[in-house]
Design a protein around this motif. Sequence first.
Motif, PDB file in Angstrom:
ATOM      1  N   THR A  31       0.835  -1.195   0.000  1.00 23.41           N
ATOM      2  CA  THR A  31       0.000   0.000   0.000  1.00 23.41           C
ATOM      3  C   THR A  31       0.871   1.247   0.000  1.00 23.41           C
ATOM      4  O   THR A  31       1.829   1.342   0.779  1.00 23.41           O
ATOM      5  CB  THR A  31      -0.920   0.039   1.239  1.00 23.41           C
ATOM      6  OG1 THR A  31      -1.736  -1.133   1.252  1.00 23.41           O
ATOM      7  CG2 THR A  31      -1.809   1.274   1.214  1.00 23.41           C
ATOM      8  N   VAL A  32       0.535   2.194  -0.879  1.00 23.37           N
ATOM      9  CA  VAL A  32       1.190   3.502  -0.915  1.00 23.37           C
ATOM     10  C   VAL A  32       0.174   4.558  -0.517  1.00 23.37           C
ATOM     11  O   VAL A  32      -0.913   4.623  -1.100  1.00 23.37           O
ATOM     12  CB  VAL A  32       1.751   3.824  -2.314  1.00 23.37           C
ATOM     13  CG1 VAL A  32       2.160   5.294  -2.398  1.00 23.37           C
ATOM     14  CG2 VAL A  32       2.948   2.945  -2.618  1.00 23.37           C
ATOM     15  N   VAL A  33       0.506   5.371   0.470  1.00 22.47           N
ATOM     16  CA  VAL A  33      -0.326   6.502   0.875  1.00 22.47           C
ATOM     17  C   VAL A  33       0.447   7.774   0.570  1.00 22.47           C
ATOM     18  O   VAL A  33       1.567   7.957   1.066  1.00 22.47           O
ATOM     19  CB  VAL A  33      -0.682   6.428   2.375  1.00 22.47           C
ATOM     20  CG1 VAL A  33      -1.522   7.639   2.781  1.00 22.47           C
ATOM     21  CG2 VAL A  33      -1.420   5.138   2.688  1.00 22.47           C
ATOM     22  N   SER A  34      -0.115   8.659  -0.258  1.00 25.17           N
ATOM     23  CA  SER A  34       0.582   9.859  -0.699  1.00 25.17           C
ATOM     24  C   SER A  34       0.067  11.090   0.027  1.00 25.17           C
ATOM     25  O   SER A  34      -0.975  11.062   0.689  1.00 25.17           O
ATOM     26  CB  SER A  34       0.413  10.038  -2.204  1.00 25.17           C
ATOM     27  OG  SER A  34      -0.952  10.054  -2.560  1.00 25.17           O
ATOM     28  N   SER A  35       0.823  12.190  -0.098  1.00 24.60           N
ATOM     29  CA  SER A  35       0.447  13.454   0.521  1.00 24.60           C
ATOM     30  C   SER A  35      -0.872  13.962  -0.046  1.00 24.60           C
ATOM     31  O   SER A  35      -1.285  13.594  -1.158  1.00 24.60           O
ATOM     32  CB  SER A  35       1.532  14.512   0.285  1.00 24.60           C
ATOM     33  OG  SER A  35       2.733  14.155   0.902  1.00 24.60           O
ATOM     34  N   TYR A  36      -1.520  14.868   0.693  1.00 23.89           N
ATOM     35  CA  TYR A  36      -2.799  15.428   0.257  1.00 23.89           C
ATOM     36  C   TYR A  36      -2.635  16.134  -1.091  1.00 23.89           C
ATOM     37  O   TYR A  36      -1.714  16.926  -1.278  1.00 23.89           O
ATOM     38  CB  TYR A  36      -3.315  16.416   1.301  1.00 23.89           C
ATOM     39  CG  TYR A  36      -4.595  17.104   0.891  1.00 23.89           C
ATOM     40  CD1 TYR A  36      -5.818  16.455   0.993  1.00 23.89           C
ATOM     41  CD2 TYR A  36      -4.560  18.396   0.375  1.00 23.89           C
ATOM     42  CE1 TYR A  36      -6.990  17.072   0.603  1.00 23.89           C
ATOM     43  CE2 TYR A  36      -5.727  19.029  -0.011  1.00 23.89           C
ATOM     44  CZ  TYR A  36      -6.939  18.360   0.097  1.00 23.89           C
ATOM     45  OH  TYR A  36      -8.098  18.981  -0.300  1.00 23.89           O
ATOM     46  N   SER A  97       4.268   7.034   1.992  1.00 27.28           N
ATOM     47  CA  SER A  97       4.701   5.884   2.776  1.00 27.28           C
ATOM     48  C   SER A  97       4.326   4.619   2.012  1.00 27.28           C
ATOM     49  O   SER A  97       3.238   4.535   1.447  1.00 27.28           O
ATOM     50  CB  SER A  97       4.043   5.880   4.165  1.00 27.28           C
ATOM     51  OG  SER A  97       2.642   5.711   4.056  1.00 27.28           O
ATOM     52  N   LEU A  98       5.245   3.679   1.960  1.00 30.66           N
ATOM     53  CA  LEU A  98       5.024   2.383   1.312  1.00 30.66           C
ATOM     54  C   LEU A  98       5.043   1.316   2.396  1.00 30.66           C
ATOM     55  O   LEU A  98       6.048   1.150   3.099  1.00 30.66           O
ATOM     56  CB  LEU A  98       6.107   2.106   0.275  1.00 30.66           C
ATOM     57  CG  LEU A  98       6.114   0.698  -0.332  1.00 30.66           C
ATOM     58  CD1 LEU A  98       4.806   0.410  -1.070  1.00 30.66           C
ATOM     59  CD2 LEU A  98       7.311   0.519  -1.265  1.00 30.66           C
ATOM     60  N   ARG A  99       3.932   0.609   2.520  1.00 26.04           N
ATOM     61  CA  ARG A  99       3.809  -0.403   3.569  1.00 26.04           C
ATOM     62  C   ARG A  99       3.533  -1.757   2.937  1.00 26.04           C
ATOM     63  O   ARG A  99       2.643  -1.884   2.093  1.00 26.04           O
ATOM     64  CB  ARG A  99       2.674  -0.038   4.527  1.00 26.04           C
ATOM     65  CG  ARG A  99       2.670  -0.859   5.804  1.00 26.04           C
ATOM     66  CD  ARG A  99       1.509  -0.461   6.696  1.00 26.04           C
ATOM     67  NE  ARG A  99       1.723  -0.853   8.087  1.00 26.04           N
ATOM     68  CZ  ARG A  99       0.780  -0.927   8.993  1.00 26.04           C
ATOM     69  NH1 ARG A  99      -0.470  -0.610   8.686  1.00 26.04           N
ATOM     70  NH2 ARG A  99       1.056  -1.284  10.221  1.00 26.04           N
ATOM     71  N   VAL A 100       4.318  -2.752   3.326  1.00 28.56           N
ATOM     72  CA  VAL A 100       4.143  -4.118   2.835  1.00 28.56           C
ATOM     73  C   VAL A 100       3.792  -5.007   4.023  1.00 28.56           C
ATOM     74  O   VAL A 100       4.528  -5.043   5.018  1.00 28.56           O
ATOM     75  CB  VAL A 100       5.410  -4.643   2.134  1.00 28.56           C
ATOM     76  CG1 VAL A 100       5.184  -6.067   1.625  1.00 28.56           C
ATOM     77  CG2 VAL A 100       5.808  -3.727   0.989  1.00 28.56           C
ATOM     78  N   THR A 101       2.662  -5.693   3.924  1.00 32.34           N
ATOM     79  CA  THR A 101       2.221  -6.581   4.995  1.00 32.34           C
ATOM     80  C   THR A 101       2.070  -7.998   4.460  1.00 32.34           C
ATOM     81  O   THR A 101       1.956  -8.219   3.248  1.00 32.34           O
ATOM     82  CB  THR A 101       0.885  -6.121   5.586  1.00 32.34           C
ATOM     83  OG1 THR A 101      -0.110  -6.129   4.553  1.00 32.34           O
ATOM     84  CG2 THR A 101       1.000  -4.726   6.159  1.00 32.34           C
TER      85      THR A 101
END
Length: 288
Positions: A31-36, A97-101
């Motif tokens: 999952t990638v969450v980017s700035s507003y 942020s790049l999150r790998v689960t």
Amino acid sequence: MSVLSEQQASLWQGQTSQVYEVTLNCPGTATVVSSYGARFDLYAKKKWGYGSCPSPNSILYNYDKVAYGYSGTATMTLEAGTWCLVVYGFSGSGSYSLRVTSNCPYPTPYPTPYPTPCGVYKSDTRTGFLNQGQAAVYGYYIPTDGRSKIEWSMTSSGGGSTPIIVASAGQSVESSSYGGSTFDLYVFKDCNPQNSYCNTRYYSYGPNAYVSVAPPSSGSTYYVMVYARSGSGTYNLKMNSYKCGGTTPIIVASAGMDATMSTASAASDDTGSGSEVSAPSAEIVISE
């Protein structure tokens, strides 16, 4: 669910991140969450064998999976195996942020993607208007605790237009004109061109100029000169500094080219390799 890794870095529109390599023992999620206000997309390529991951641009054009960050979040499922991941700045700029689960019922023996990036430590942006022959000078002091890299990217525009902000991967942009104006960028160590005769190896020509010093000298001041070589218009000067230890690689920007990844040190992203030039004669109208 276990978190394999969570990495943070910054991108501008049109840039690609470095390649992240991660191994999953069972299915997982990236999952990638980017700035507003920014849209950052996530591309993935399955890796087979023992070779290295492809380049960022190769993954963009030959991906196995893609997730588009229309609402500021891009998510994809990944099967067990080794994956090569790239974040692409489709629009806007800022951090991500790049999150790998993983959904494994047991801890994975591969908890950290390789390589681990080093994100932006501090940023600063300056804007202004210059006529032909005028210049703006800004000073940037390097604290005694040091920085591994400091970089400046400068865009200029004439006639009220604003080009896309991009940076080059450790190399100067070819001189060109945009909207009838051409602005250049010079960086001088411990020499203020407003008061002294200064020379430098750090310079870049054109509206999308880029200069990086890696590592900069602690306790020194770097004077950045934006020079209106022809025409008049506005400029946008952005500074990023990095504070990374040891052999932590630097994420460098790309302008329509493969992103460069340094696994040795920040020094490999230093652009001061050209011949020495003098500061151009100019009317300095802005000095900070």
